[in-house]
Design an enzyme around this catalytic site. Structure first.
Site, PDB file in Angstrom:
ATOM      1  N   ALA A  23       3.921 -20.856  11.764  1.00  0.00           N
ATOM      2  CA  ALA A  23       4.496 -20.543  12.959  1.00  0.00           C
ATOM      3  C   ALA A  23       3.964 -18.945  13.146  1.00  0.00           C
ATOM      4  O   ALA A  23       3.565 -18.748  14.442  1.00  0.00           O
ATOM      5  CB  ALA A  23       5.935 -20.743  13.514  1.00  0.00           C
ATOM      6  N   LYS A  40      -3.270 -13.102   3.983  1.00  0.00           N
ATOM      7  CA  LYS A  40      -1.612 -13.669   5.603  1.00  0.00           C
ATOM      8  C   LYS A  40      -2.668 -12.790   7.131  1.00  0.00           C
ATOM      9  O   LYS A  40      -2.154 -11.552   7.198  1.00  0.00           O
ATOM     10  CB  LYS A  40      -0.853 -13.168   5.119  1.00  0.00           C
ATOM     11  CG  LYS A  40       0.107 -13.774   6.298  1.00  0.00           C
ATOM     12  CD  LYS A  40       1.545 -13.950   5.368  1.00  0.00           C
ATOM     13  CE  LYS A  40       2.844 -14.285   6.473  1.00  0.00           C
ATOM     14  NZ  LYS A  40       4.149 -14.297   5.904  1.00  0.00           N
ATOM     15  N   ASP A 145      13.772 -15.095   5.814  1.00  0.00           N
ATOM     16  CA  ASP A 145      13.408 -16.565   5.908  1.00  0.00           C
ATOM     17  C   ASP A 145      13.768 -17.175   4.442  1.00  0.00           C
ATOM     18  O   ASP A 145      12.534 -17.894   4.387  1.00  0.00           O
ATOM     19  CB  ASP A 145      11.882 -16.539   6.503  1.00  0.00           C
ATOM     20  CG  ASP A 145      11.784 -18.015   6.826  1.00  0.00           C
ATOM     21  OD1 ASP A 145      10.416 -18.187   7.179  1.00  0.00           O
ATOM     22  OD2 ASP A 145      12.417 -18.439   7.491  1.00  0.00           O
TER      23      ASP A 145
END
Lengths: 239, 335
Positions: A23, A40, A145
Site C-alpha cells: 500500500a 523501497k 506498524d
C-alpha cells in the site's frame, strides 16, 4: 543536479525486479555496490493533494531512515541503510537473504504435526520478540506498524536456536518517550497478531511478559495498553 | 416470500423501511436538525423521534401498499447508538411485533449498513469502509464475523466534521457534512493539518483540536477562507481513510471496496477512493444518500438475512445497547 540524480535512480530501478507493491511503496531487489539490496520506492499517491503527498512521503522516508539508524546505534537488529535518495523517496537497504517472516514461520510451525498441539514450540520466539521490542521502546523508537510480517527470522547457522530476529518496515515510525505511544504500538501488534494468528492469546501474553521483564519503562506502557484496549469498547458509537 | 419492516433511530435520523426479498418497498425518513453551532442531545432527539415515529410508520406501510398482515418480521436497531432515541424505536417495534403477532429481530446498526451496501451494489466480498458521525471502521468478512481490521482510536470522522461545522457555524441542514462538502468545492488553498495513521487505525481528535483552535485565528487573519479550511480538512481526513482502506486491502488481498455510512455520501471521498482503486486494479462500490445515511430499510435488510437464517430475538432479549461491536454478531447468513 537533483533532477539528474533522481533520473539515475529511476533508470536503476527500471532494471531491477519488482518484489512486491504494498500500500505504501514498491519494493525492488537488485545488486548495489556488489551487495544484494532491497530498494523501497515510495511512489506518489495520486488520490492525495500533491502538497500533502509530498509532505507525507518525505516525512515517512526521513522517519524510516532515522528510526533504523537509531535502532542500529542501540544494537537492535534492522537492515543496514546503504543509500537514500530524497528526491525520488527511495531507500536502499540491506537484503536480509535466507530469511522468513515471523508470520510465515508461525503459520508453518502450527501446520506441522506435533506430538502435542500446543503453542509451546513458539514460546521462545514470542519471548525473543518481546525482548527486542522492549529494547526498541527503551530507545524511544515507536515502530508504528508492528505486524508479524514486519519481523524477519534470519538463518545464521544450523537449527532453530540460530535464527536471529530482524525488524523491518519503519515507514510509520517516530521517536517518542510517551508510554501512550508505546502502548498503542503494542496494541497495533496485538490486533495484527491475533487477527493473523487466531487463538494464540497465550503466545501473545508470553510476548508481553517478556517485554515487561526486559524493559525498564514497561509498567507505564502496559498500563496504557490496557487503557487503549478498552477504548474500542467504551467509545460512544452514535450515527 | 419474506417481508421485513425495519426501525432505525440510533442518532438524529429516524427511518422505517420495508424490504421484500431484496426489493425496497418503502424507506421514509426524518432528520432532527439543530441550529448552526449546536449538536443534537439524546433527550431532544428522542422527543423528536417520538413525535414523528407513528407518522413515518404509516408512510412506510402506505408507500409499500401493505398492511400489517403482510409483514413477516419486525427488525429494529438494537445498537450501537444513543440510548434514548434507540429506546423510542425499540418500544414501537416491540409493540407492533406483539400487536401483529410477528417475531422480532434485533439488528446491529453497523451490519445494517454493510448488508444494505451489499444488496444495492451487489459487491461480492469487499473491504468495507464504514464512515459516519458515530463510527469509522474498516471491516472485512471472515469466518462468520464482520471483523474490524482498522478503526478510529478516538472519534469518528463524521463527528470530526460535524464538530468543525459547529466551530465555523455552518448550517446543519440537511447535514453539516453535506455543507462542508459544498464549501470545500469552492476552496483551493491547501492548509497543512495533522495527519495521524497508526498501523491500520486512525486518530481524529488531534486534527479536531488543532482545527478548533486554529480555525478562528486563521479566518480572522484572512490567512485562508472557511472554504479553504473545509477543502483542506476533507483532503486530509479522506486521505487517512483511503490509506487505512488500502492497507486493509493489501493485507487481505482484496480487490473490492464498499463505502457505507453517512460520510460515504461525500463525492470527494468516493472520488479519492476511486483513484486508489484504479491504481490497484480494484473496484469501488458506493451508494447514494438514500442508503448511505441511516435508514429503516437497511435494518430491514439485515433483519431479513438474520431471520431467514433462523435468528430471532425473544421479547426479554429485545433490549437496546449503546455499545455493540460489529464483530460481536455471528453472521449466520454467510459462509
Amino acid at each position: 543536479m537533483e533532477l539528474e540524480k533522481s533520473m539515475v535512480v529511476s533508470e536503476f530501478l527500471s532494471k531491477g525486479s519488482v518484489l512486491k507493491q504494498g500500500a505504501e511503496a514498491r519494493v525492488y531487489r537488485d545488486v548495489f555496490l556488489g551487495r544484494s539490496t532491497i530498494i523501497k520506492e515510495r511512489f506518489p499517491k495520486k488520490y492525495r493533494h500533491p502538497l500533502l503527498d509530498e509532505k507525507l512521503t518525505h516525512r515517512r522516508t526521513v522517519q524510516e531512515v532515522r528510526s533504523i539508524q537509531r535502532c542500529r546505534r542501540a544494537g537492535i537488529p534492522t537492515p543496514v541503510v546503504y543509500f537514500v535518495d530524497y528526491t525520488s523517496h527511495c531507500i536502499f537497504l540491506e537484503d536480509i537473504v535466507d530469511s522468513v517472516t515471523v508470520r510465515d514461520h508461525i503459520l508453518a510451525t502450527r501446520q506441522r504435526p506435533h506430538p502435542s498441539p500446543t503453542l509451546e514450540p513458539l514460546e521462545p520466539l514470542a519471548a525473543r520478540v518481546g525482548r527486542v521490542l522492549a529494547r526498541m521502546h527503551d530507545e524511544d523508537v515507536v515502530h508504528g506498524d508492528l505486524t508479524t510480517s514486519n519481523m524477519l527470522l534470519r538463518r545464521s547457522g544450523e537449527g532453530e536456536a540460530e535464527l536471529s530476529l530482524v525488524l523491518i518496515d519503519f515507514g510509520l515510525s517516530y521517536i517518542s518517550a510517551l508510554p501512550e505511544d508505546k502502548g498503542v504500538d503494542l496494541y497495533v501488534l496485538e490486533k495484527a497478531f491475533l487477527s493473523t494468528h487466531p487463538n494464540t492469546e497465550p503466545l501473545f501474553q508470553k510476548l508481553l511478559e517478556s517485554y515487561a521483564a526486559s524493559s525498564k519503562k514497561s509498567s507505564a506502557v502496559i498500563k496504557k495498553l490496557d487503557e487503549v484496549r478498552l477504548r474500542g469498547r467504551k467509545r460512544s458509537m452514535v450515527g | 416470500m419474506t417481508v421485513v419492516i425495519g426501525f432505525e433511530g440510533s442518532a438524529n435520523k429516524i427511518g422505517i423501511g420495508i424490504i421484500r426479498d431484496g426489493e425496497v418497498l418503502s424507506n421514509p425518513r426524518r432528520t432532527y436538525i439543530t441550529p448552526p453551532g449546536q449538536g443534537f442531545l439524546p433527550s431532544d432527539t428522542a422527543r423528536h423521534h417520538r413525535a414523528v415515529v407513528l407518522t413515518v410508520l404509516q408512510e412506510a406501510l402506505q408507500q409499500a401498499g401493505l398492511t400489517p398482515a403482510d409483514i413477516d418480521c419486525v427488525a429494529y436497531t438494537k445498537g450501537p447508538g444513543m440510548g434514548a432515541p434507540l429506546l423510542t424505536l425499540a418500544l414501537v417495534a416491540r409493540t407492533v411485533a406483539q400487536l401483529w403477532g410477528r417475531p422480532l429481530v434485533g439488528v446491529n446498526h453497523c451490519i445494517g449498513h454493510v448488508e444494505m451496501g451489499r444488496l444495492i451494489t451487489q459487491a461480492h466480498n469487499p473491504t468495507v469502509l464504514y464512515v459516519s458521525g458515530g463510527n469509522t471502521q474498516v471491516i472485512a468478512y471472515s469466518e462468520r464475523r464482520y471483523r474490524i481490521f482498522g478503526e478510529t482510536i478516538d472519534i469518528a470522522v463524521g463527528n470530526c466534521l460535524d464538530r468543525f461545522a459547529r466551530v465555523i457555524k455552518i448550517s446543519n441542514d440537511p447535514s453539516p457534512g453535506y455543507n462542508i462538502e459544498q464549501m470545500a468545492k469552492r476552496g483551493s488553498r491547501y492548509v497543512e493539518l495533522p495527519y495521524t495513521v497508526k498501523g491500520m487505525d486512525v486518530s481524529f481528535s488531534g486534527i479536531l483540536s488543532f482545527i478548533e483552535e486554529a480555525a478562528n485565528k486563521m479566518l480572522a487573519s484572512a490567512e485562508c477562507s472557511a472554504e479553504d479550511l473545509c477543502f483542506s480538512l476533507q483532503e486530509t481526513l479522506f486521505s487517512m481513510l483511503v490509506e487505512i482502506t488500502e492497507r486493509a486491502m493489501a493485507h487481505c488481498g482484496s480487490q473490492e471496496v464498499l463505502i457505507v455510512g453517512g460520510v460515504g455520501c461525500n463525492l470527494r471521498l468516493q472520488e479519492m477512493m476511486g483513484v486508489m482503486c484504479k491504481e490497484r486494479g480494484a473496484k469501488l462500490f458506493a451508494t447514494d444518500e438514500r442508503f448511505c445515511i441511516d435508514n429503516g430499510a437497511m435494518i430491514a435488510q439485515a433483519g431479513w438475512e438474520m431471520f431467514r437464517s433462523g435468528q430471532v430475538t425473544e421479547l426479554q432479549d429485545s433490549w437496546i445497547t449503546q455499545r455493540y461491536r460489529t464483530d460481536e454478531v455471528e453472521v449466520t447468513w454467510r459462509d
